[in-house]
Write a protein that holds these residues in place. Structure first.
Motif, PDB file in Angstrom:
ATOM      1  N   PRO A  36       0.820  -1.208   0.000  1.00  0.00           N
ATOM      2  CA  PRO A  36       0.000   0.000   0.000  1.00  0.00           C
ATOM      3  C   PRO A  36       0.863   1.271   0.000  1.00  0.00           C
ATOM      4  CG  PRO A  36      -0.736  -1.527   1.697  1.00  0.00           C
ATOM      5  CD  PRO A  36       0.537  -2.075   1.144  1.00  0.00           C
ATOM      6  N   VAL A  37       0.350   2.300  -0.649  1.00  0.00           N
ATOM      7  CA  VAL A  37       1.122   3.525  -0.834  1.00  0.00           C
ATOM      8  C   VAL A  37       1.560   4.143   0.502  1.00  0.00           C
ATOM      9  CG1 VAL A  37       1.053   5.867  -1.777  1.00  0.00           C
ATOM     10  CG2 VAL A  37       0.031   3.998  -3.044  1.00  0.00           C
ATOM     11  N   GLU A  38       0.678   4.114   1.523  1.00  0.00           N
ATOM     12  CA  GLU A  38       1.058   4.720   2.810  1.00  0.00           C
ATOM     13  C   GLU A  38       2.278   4.021   3.385  1.00  0.00           C
ATOM     14  OE1 GLU A  38      -2.174   3.450   1.634  1.00  0.00           O
ATOM     15  OE2 GLU A  38      -2.258   2.512   3.629  1.00  0.00           O
ATOM     16  N   VAL A  39       2.310   2.689   3.214  1.00  0.00           N
ATOM     17  CA  VAL A  39       3.434   1.923   3.768  1.00  0.00           C
ATOM     18  C   VAL A  39       4.711   2.230   2.984  1.00  0.00           C
ATOM     19  CG1 VAL A  39       4.272  -0.381   4.356  1.00  0.00           C
ATOM     20  CG2 VAL A  39       1.837   0.127   4.500  1.00  0.00           C
ATOM     21  N   LEU A  40       4.576   2.371   1.672  1.00  0.00           N
ATOM     22  CA  LEU A  40       5.734   2.721   0.846  1.00  0.00           C
ATOM     23  C   LEU A  40       6.291   4.082   1.261  1.00  0.00           C
ATOM     24  CD1 LEU A  40       4.497   1.665  -2.700  1.00  0.00           C
ATOM     25  CD2 LEU A  40       6.392   0.652  -1.428  1.00  0.00           C
ATOM     26  N   MET A  41       5.377   5.039   1.481  1.00  0.00           N
ATOM     27  CA  MET A  41       5.793   6.385   1.877  1.00  0.00           C
ATOM     28  C   MET A  41       6.575   6.321   3.182  1.00  0.00           C
ATOM     29  SD  MET A  41       4.681   8.730  -0.176  1.00  0.00           S
ATOM     30  CE  MET A  41       4.451  10.235   0.784  1.00  0.00           C
ATOM     31  N   LYS A  42       6.007   5.594   4.134  1.00  0.00           N
ATOM     32  CA  LYS A  42       6.645   5.471   5.435  1.00  0.00           C
ATOM     33  C   LYS A  42       8.034   4.846   5.276  1.00  0.00           C
ATOM     34  CE  LYS A  42       5.368   4.147  10.065  1.00  0.00           C
ATOM     35  NZ  LYS A  42       4.322   3.636  10.917  1.00  0.00           N
ATOM     36  N   ASN A  43       8.078   3.788   4.475  1.00  0.00           N
ATOM     37  CA  ASN A  43       9.335   3.071   4.277  1.00  0.00           C
ATOM     38  C   ASN A  43      10.421   3.983   3.702  1.00  0.00           C
ATOM     39  OD1 ASN A  43      11.055   0.658   3.937  1.00  0.00           O
ATOM     40  ND2 ASN A  43      10.725   1.068   1.766  1.00  0.00           N
ATOM     41  N   PHE A  44      10.067   4.721   2.661  1.00  0.00           N
ATOM     42  CA  PHE A  44      11.097   5.522   1.983  1.00  0.00           C
ATOM     43  C   PHE A  44      11.312   6.886   2.630  1.00  0.00           C
ATOM     44  CE2 PHE A  44       9.930   2.665  -1.603  1.00  0.00           C
ATOM     45  CZ  PHE A  44      11.180   2.093  -1.765  1.00  0.00           C
ATOM     46  N   MET A  45      10.213   7.558   2.993  1.00  0.00           N
ATOM     47  CA  MET A  45      10.353   8.939   3.442  1.00  0.00           C
ATOM     48  C   MET A  45      10.791   9.030   4.899  1.00  0.00           C
ATOM     49  SD  MET A  45       9.704  10.277   0.647  1.00  0.00           S
ATOM     50  CE  MET A  45       8.996   9.756  -0.901  1.00  0.00           C
ATOM     51  N   GLU A  46      10.361   8.056   5.728  1.00  0.00           N
ATOM     52  CA  GLU A  46      10.685   8.167   7.152  1.00  0.00           C
ATOM     53  C   GLU A  46      11.757   7.187   7.598  1.00  0.00           C
ATOM     54  OE1 GLU A  46       7.085   7.737   9.425  1.00  0.00           O
ATOM     55  OE2 GLU A  46       6.008   9.073   8.056  1.00  0.00           O
ATOM     56  N   GLN A  47      11.816   6.022   6.954  1.00  0.00           N
ATOM     57  CA  GLN A  47      12.641   4.969   7.534  1.00  0.00           C
ATOM     58  C   GLN A  47      13.767   4.475   6.625  1.00  0.00           C
ATOM     59  OE1 GLN A  47      10.922   2.355  10.132  1.00  0.00           O
ATOM     60  NE2 GLN A  47       9.101   3.538  10.534  1.00  0.00           N
ATOM     61  N   ASN A  48      14.123   5.249   5.631  1.00  0.00           N
ATOM     62  CA  ASN A  48      15.267   4.884   4.769  1.00  0.00           C
ATOM     63  C   ASN A  48      15.254   3.436   4.284  1.00  0.00           C
ATOM     64  OD1 ASN A  48      16.329   7.434   4.952  1.00  0.00           O
ATOM     65  ND2 ASN A  48      17.404   6.947   6.864  1.00  0.00           N
ATOM     66  N   ASN A  49      14.084   2.947   3.940  1.00  0.00           N
ATOM     67  CA  ASN A  49      13.930   1.586   3.413  1.00  0.00           C
ATOM     68  C   ASN A  49      14.262   0.500   4.444  1.00  0.00           C
ATOM     69  OD1 ASN A  49      13.245  -0.318   1.446  1.00  0.00           O
ATOM     70  ND2 ASN A  49      15.307  -0.374   0.570  1.00  0.00           N
ATOM     71  N   THR A  50      14.333   0.864   5.741  1.00  0.00           N
ATOM     72  CA  THR A  50      14.647  -0.167   6.746  1.00  0.00           C
ATOM     73  C   THR A  50      13.392  -0.928   7.172  1.00  0.00           C
ATOM     74  OG1 THR A  50      14.362   1.452   8.504  1.00  0.00           O
ATOM     75  CG2 THR A  50      16.616   1.089   7.722  1.00  0.00           C
ATOM     76  N   LEU A  51      12.221  -0.409   6.813  1.00  0.00           N
ATOM     77  CA  LEU A  51      10.972  -1.081   7.178  1.00  0.00           C
ATOM     78  C   LEU A  51      10.745  -2.288   6.272  1.00  0.00           C
ATOM     79  CD1 LEU A  51       8.426  -0.709   8.974  1.00  0.00           C
ATOM     80  CD2 LEU A  51       7.449   0.673   7.150  1.00  0.00           C
ATOM     81  N   LEU A  52      10.892  -2.102   4.972  1.00  0.00           N
ATOM     82  CA  LEU A  52      10.566  -3.167   4.018  1.00  0.00           C
ATOM     83  C   LEU A  52      11.806  -3.788   3.365  1.00  0.00           C
ATOM     84  CD1 LEU A  52       7.659  -1.304   2.156  1.00  0.00           C
ATOM     85  CD2 LEU A  52       7.410  -3.003   3.944  1.00  0.00           C
ATOM     86  N   HIS A  53      12.937  -3.114   3.438  1.00  0.00           N
ATOM     87  CA  HIS A  53      14.163  -3.599   2.783  1.00  0.00           C
ATOM     88  C   HIS A  53      13.921  -3.988   1.335  1.00  0.00           C
ATOM     89  CE1 HIS A  53      16.308  -3.551   6.574  1.00  0.00           C
ATOM     90  NE2 HIS A  53      15.290  -4.175   7.119  1.00  0.00           N
ATOM     91  N   LEU A  54      13.298  -3.110   0.582  1.00  0.00           N
ATOM     92  CA  LEU A  54      13.003  -3.425  -0.820  1.00  0.00           C
ATOM     93  C   LEU A  54      14.290  -3.401  -1.648  1.00  0.00           C
ATOM     94  CD1 LEU A  54       9.762  -1.325  -1.395  1.00  0.00           C
ATOM     95  CD2 LEU A  54       9.951  -3.771  -0.927  1.00  0.00           C
ATOM     96  N   LYS A  55      14.333  -4.337  -2.634  1.00  0.00           N
ATOM     97  CA  LYS A  55      15.494  -4.370  -3.535  1.00  0.00           C
ATOM     98  C   LYS A  55      15.217  -3.608  -4.819  1.00  0.00           C
ATOM     99  CE  LYS A  55      16.239  -9.061  -2.902  1.00  0.00           C
ATOM    100  NZ  LYS A  55      16.640 -10.312  -3.500  1.00  0.00           N
ATOM    101  N   ALA A  56      13.949  -3.325  -5.068  1.00  0.00           N
ATOM    102  CA  ALA A  56      13.545  -2.670  -6.316  1.00  0.00           C
ATOM    103  C   ALA A  56      12.146  -2.087  -6.113  1.00  0.00           C
ATOM    104  CB  ALA A  56      13.548  -3.700  -7.446  1.00  0.00           C
TER     105      ALA A  56
END
Ligand code: HEC
Length: 258
Positions: A36-56
């Protein structure tokens, strides 16, 4: 001319290659499906991708950005699909972040995609491009609650920063069934729970509540932090508006704790 292209396009699709299969085999190791977009926002904007650890980028991100950035978003869909397909084919063979349609601040978390030169056929590229173009979030997610196991709930709650909601129920409980048929199917309630909570259903006629959690009647709703501490216990069946208020209070109280 336009129709010739469309014909050509559909005749290629007739090879019967399933875009989703191509995605599973060749793309899913890096590109996750839907977040979901809210989770993506949180992951990238607040948590430097440490929430989801996305590779792409996720498939919903790709689908959205491609439709926004390639060709005319308000124009003819068939034409845009061809343009998107051409872009993806080109990118798969010659990846280059300079050409990227993704947001630069998100791209900075990723390596450049490896080239698929010699590793994917034209038909596979077309099929997967079409599948990405028409990709829609799983409908179930918004229509009904997705209950998960108690064990799984903790890792999910941690990973997604959500609160666990345990519904204590039993098949002989009239009010539980009534609430499940009404309040818990209401789109506003489902939307709020899906975005901020991880719902777990425990049938106490068949299993015990884990971790000595206390309840006195069915239904009871127990809200937990991802570390297992109880945020609130709410006995009883509730109508939509009252239950929404309860959910918002719980969400708010968790915010205070941080
Ligand atoms: C080894 C990991 C990996 C695999 C496998 C992979 N990708 Fe990617 N892909 C990436 C990364 C990382 C990015 C973002 C950086 C970039 O654009 O190069 C990306 C970006 C993209 C983009 C956006 C390009 C842009 O504008 O930024 C598309 C479209 C794409 N991938 C499609 C695919 C498809 C289709 C497949 C399967 C056939 C696939 N990828 C397989 C890692 C991967």
């Amino acid at each position: 001319m336009k129709y010739l292209w469309i014909l050509l396009f559909f005749s290629l699709s007739l090879f019967g290659i399933d875009g989703e299969e191509v995605y599973k085999k060749k793309c899913s190791s890096c590109h996750q499906l839907y977040v979901p977009v809210e989770v993506l926002m949180k992951n990238f904007m607040e948590q430097n991708n440490t929430l989801l650890h996305l590779k792409a980028p996720t498939v919903n991100q790709l689908s959205y950005r491609l439709k926004q950035r390639i060709g005319d978003p308000k124009g003819d869909k068939d034409i845009q699909l061809m343009e998107v397909t051409a872009f993806i084919q080109n990118y798969l063979l010659h990846p280059d972040k300079q050409k990227s349609i993704c947001l630069p601040e998100i791209l900075s978390y990723f390596n450049t995609m490896p080239s698929f030169k010699g590793k994917i056929s034209d038909e596979e590229m077309e099929a997967v491009a079409e599948w990405i173009y028409f990709y829609l979030p799983p409908v179930k997610e918004v229509n009904e609650l997705q209950y998960v196991d108690y064990q799984k709930a903790f890792s999910l709650a941690k990973r997604l920063g959500k609160i666990i909601m345990i519904e204590v129920t039993s098949p002989t409980c009239h009010y539980c069934i009534k609430m499940e048929e009404t309040t818990l199917k209401d789109p506003d309630v489902v939307a709020l729970i899906s975005s901020d909570f991880i719902p777990v259903r425990v049938d106490v006629s068949r299993q015990k509540l884990p971790n000595n959690l206390k309840w006195s009647m069915t239904p009871t709703f127990i809200f937990l932090n991802s570390d297992g501490s109880v945020l609130k216990t709410v006995p009883g069946a509730w109508m939509k508006d009252d239950f929404l208020t309860i959910l918002k209070e719980v969400k708010h109280s968790e915010g205070d704790e941080r």
